[in-house]
Design a protein around this motif. Structure first.
Motif: not given
Lengths: 527, 111
Positions: A86, A88-91, B8, B48
């Motif tokens: 998760f 990684e998805q919102s750094e 990303t 996600t």
């Protein structure tokens, strides 16, 4: 066999095995922590929970199973993704997350470790928390218990106050492993490898919830039981051996005492205080009965200790009942003679005689410690009656078998200005006549040598009779104004304690200086 | 690490675009969105998607209905709001520009 739980996840009821449940719980906690920042926390988490519930239902249906296992939960977590995924998805979020979430060690929490417990796991729990070696803590604990027992109280308090590490996450928190998925997996795998070698532990983990709900008392009893079988057994054996040694010595001593008392029957054991109460006609019987009453419980205790110490559980019932029977007989006989002897003290008699004293303005009161000699003794030892008060042999008044105090002296003012000594002889007996006879049998030595009054420290019996609380009360009556010099030895016979207040200056010469006033005896300052 | 970051970032924007595209075709259930994204190899883990859907919904681009399910609890079915449709057409334009930019860049480096 494994314990299963029913959980309600996403409004579905799912059967799940306990370890799978723990894995799932720690996963969901981690997810909640991750989304905890946003206001949509609840919605996202419930979406995820719903999806997990759906996946569980699918698994159960497609695989025709009844219950969700660890492997299923692992599959679900893999599909759902870990918190790391998760992030990684919102750094931008990832930057904010503190580092220590992924460090394997986090802040420790204190729990009792029952897996490595000697008693209740207090020391092992503390050792995890303080990161000290457990044996160091145990040695400290043992020392404080042995030295005054303060450690015992501390241990009990800690036992009650510190919770036991029952669930896996609690055990991990105790050892400082992070309660997250990584830590959990590590812990679980470690445990699995341990399980292969140690099957006994498996049972422990099946019942952590039972452990949790157990009350302190129940746990205390259980631990005590385990202690008795393990560590306690050794301690009990040591105690048993000590009892065998000490008990045998006491028993031996009792036998020697018995032999001595009966053996010295003729030579005057009956005149030594506690035995002098017992009438000669039943002396031997009574002493033997008393011996049985004391020796048999002692013998039983030794026999029992031998059984404890050497693990022999065979006990001869015949011997046991025989000993009990003999003991009861001894007890009955003892009680009978105790009653009979105490009956001898039923009645009391007293008579009084007054001895006039020569008048002096100053009297010196002293204790005459020279041994009492009767006329027969004087002849026997070829003593001259002139040497009667020559302090030939000193009396030893502090032996182990001294009589109860039987001489008491009071100093009062004389009403008729004439000095005198009033002697009251008293005794007990089965009837008044016997008691009076006993009182008449008392001989007490008092001597006036000019102004010196000599008191004997003890009374004597003209005929040898049993001790029947024979006593003498002396009242010295002196006119007002008479000065007194009182021997310090005499003080303990004095009923009146007004002289105790006299200061040290007053008795420099070892004598109390007193004077008779209208209010009684008072101190006279030395000048 | 830098490459990962860029990946990303790129994936994040495109994922959002794709989700809107999938939903624009009609009412759809989250699991089906996931299945599609998985087959398109855009999504690795399901977890996600939920934060993304919630965010889009909170921005007023999506709305959902609870629909009874034959097996298990009711499900959330997502649809686009008018704002969502507007946003999607904007994104369409952006994507055109981006793909042009990429094609252009690649061609020029190749020259």
């Amino acid at each position: 066999m494994k314990k299963t739980l029913n959980i309600n996840i996403g409004n579905s009821i799912i059967h799940i095995e306990e370890d799978a449940f723990e894995l799932l719980t720690s996963y969901l906690i981690e997810v909640k922590q991750h989304f905890g920042k946003s206001a949509d926390d609840f919605e996202i988490v419930s979406d995820i929970e719903n999806r997990i519930a759906e996946m569980f239902t699918e698994i159960l249906q497609t695989q025709q199973k009844q219950v969700i296992e660890v492997a299923d939960v692992q599959v679900v977590i893999a599909t759902m993704g870990s918190v790391r995924d998760f992030e990684e998805q919102s750094e931008e979020e990832a930057d904010e997350r503190p580092e220590n979430i992924h460090s394997p060690f986090t802040e420790r929490r204190i729990y009792r470790d029952t897996d490595e417990a000697m008693v209740a796991g207090v020391c092992s729990g503390l050792s995890h928390y303080l990161q000290l070696d457990v044996s160091v803590l145990r040695i400290i604990a043992l020392f404080t218990v042995l030295l005054g027992g303060s450690g015992l109280i501390a241990y009990l308090i800690l036992w009650i106050s510190i919770p036991v590490a029952a669930t896996r996450s609690e055990k991990m928190a105790m050892k400082g492993e992070a309660v997250n998925l990584q830590g959990f997996k590590r812990n679980f795998e470690k445990e699995l490898s341990n399980l292969k070698g140690n099957f006994r532990n498996a049972n422990d983990h099946l019942q952590p919830f039972m452990k949790h709900s157990k009350s302190f008392i129940a746990e205390f009893i259980e631990v005590l039981g385990r202690f008795m079988q393990g560590t306690g057994k050794t301690i009990f054996k040591i105690i048993a051996i000590l009892i065998i040694i000490i008990g045998s010595l006491i028993l031996l001593g009792t036998i020697i005492l018995l032999a001595a008392v009966i053996g010295f029957w003729d030579t005057g054991a009956t005149q030594v205080f506690p035995f002098s109460m017992i009438d000669g006609s039943y002396f031997t019987t009574f002493i033997l009965a008393l011996f049985i009453v004391i020796a048999i419980p002692l013998l039983s205790l030794i026999l029992f200790s031998i059984r404890v110490a050497f693990n022999s559980y065979k006990s001869n019932k015949m011997v046991a009942y025989g000993l009990l029977l003999i003991w009861l007989c001894g007890l009955a006989v003892s009680i009978f003679y105790v009653a009979k002897t105490s009956n001898q003290f039923k009645e009391e008699a007293e008579f009084t005689q007054t001895i006039p004293l020569k008048s002096y303005p100053l009297y010196t009161l002293s204790i005459d410690r020279s041994k009492f000699f009767s006329k027969e003794d004087s002849l026997h030892y070829r003593l001259n009656t002139a040497d009667y008060n020559g302090k030939i042999i000193q009396n030893d008044l502090d032996g182990p078998f001294t009589l109860p105090r039987n001489v008491s002296i009071r100093i009062e003012k004389s009403e008729n200005s004439v000095p005198s000594l009033v002697e009251s002889y008293g005794s007990q007996g089965v009837t008044f006549e016997v008691a009076l006879d006993h009182a008449k049998n008392i001989q007490y030595d008092f001597l006036q040598q000019d102004s010196v009054l000599r008191f004997s420290p003890e009374l004597h019996l003209k005929r040898n009779l049993n001790w029947r609380a024979q006593r003498i009360e002396l009242v010295l009556k002196v006119p007002v104004g008479t000065r007194l010099r009182i021997d310090r030895d005499l003080q303990r016979y004095l009923q009146d304690n007004s002289l105790w207040d006299c200061d040290d200056e007053n008795n420099k010469d070892g004598l109390y200086h007193g004077v008779m006033t209208t209010d009684g005896l008072t101190c006279q300052s030395a000048n | 690490m830098i490459a990962e970051n860029t990946q990303t970032q790129m994936r994040k924007g495109i994922l959002e675009y794709c989700v809107l595209l999938i939903i624009s075709r009609g009412e759809i259930y989250a699991s089906d969105i996931i299945a599609e994204l998985k087959s398109a190899k855009l999504l690795v883990v399901e977890g996600t998607l939920y934060p993304l859907l919630t965010r889009l919904k909170n921005n007023g681009l999506l709305s959902y209905n609870w629909v009874e399910s034959t097996s298990g609890p009711p499900r959330k079915y997502y649809t686009l709001t008018p704002e969502g449709t507007a946003m999607l057409s904007q994104l369409d334009g952006t994507w055109q520009e981006l793909s042009f930019a990429i094609a252009k860049s690649k061609n020029q480096t190749a020259l």
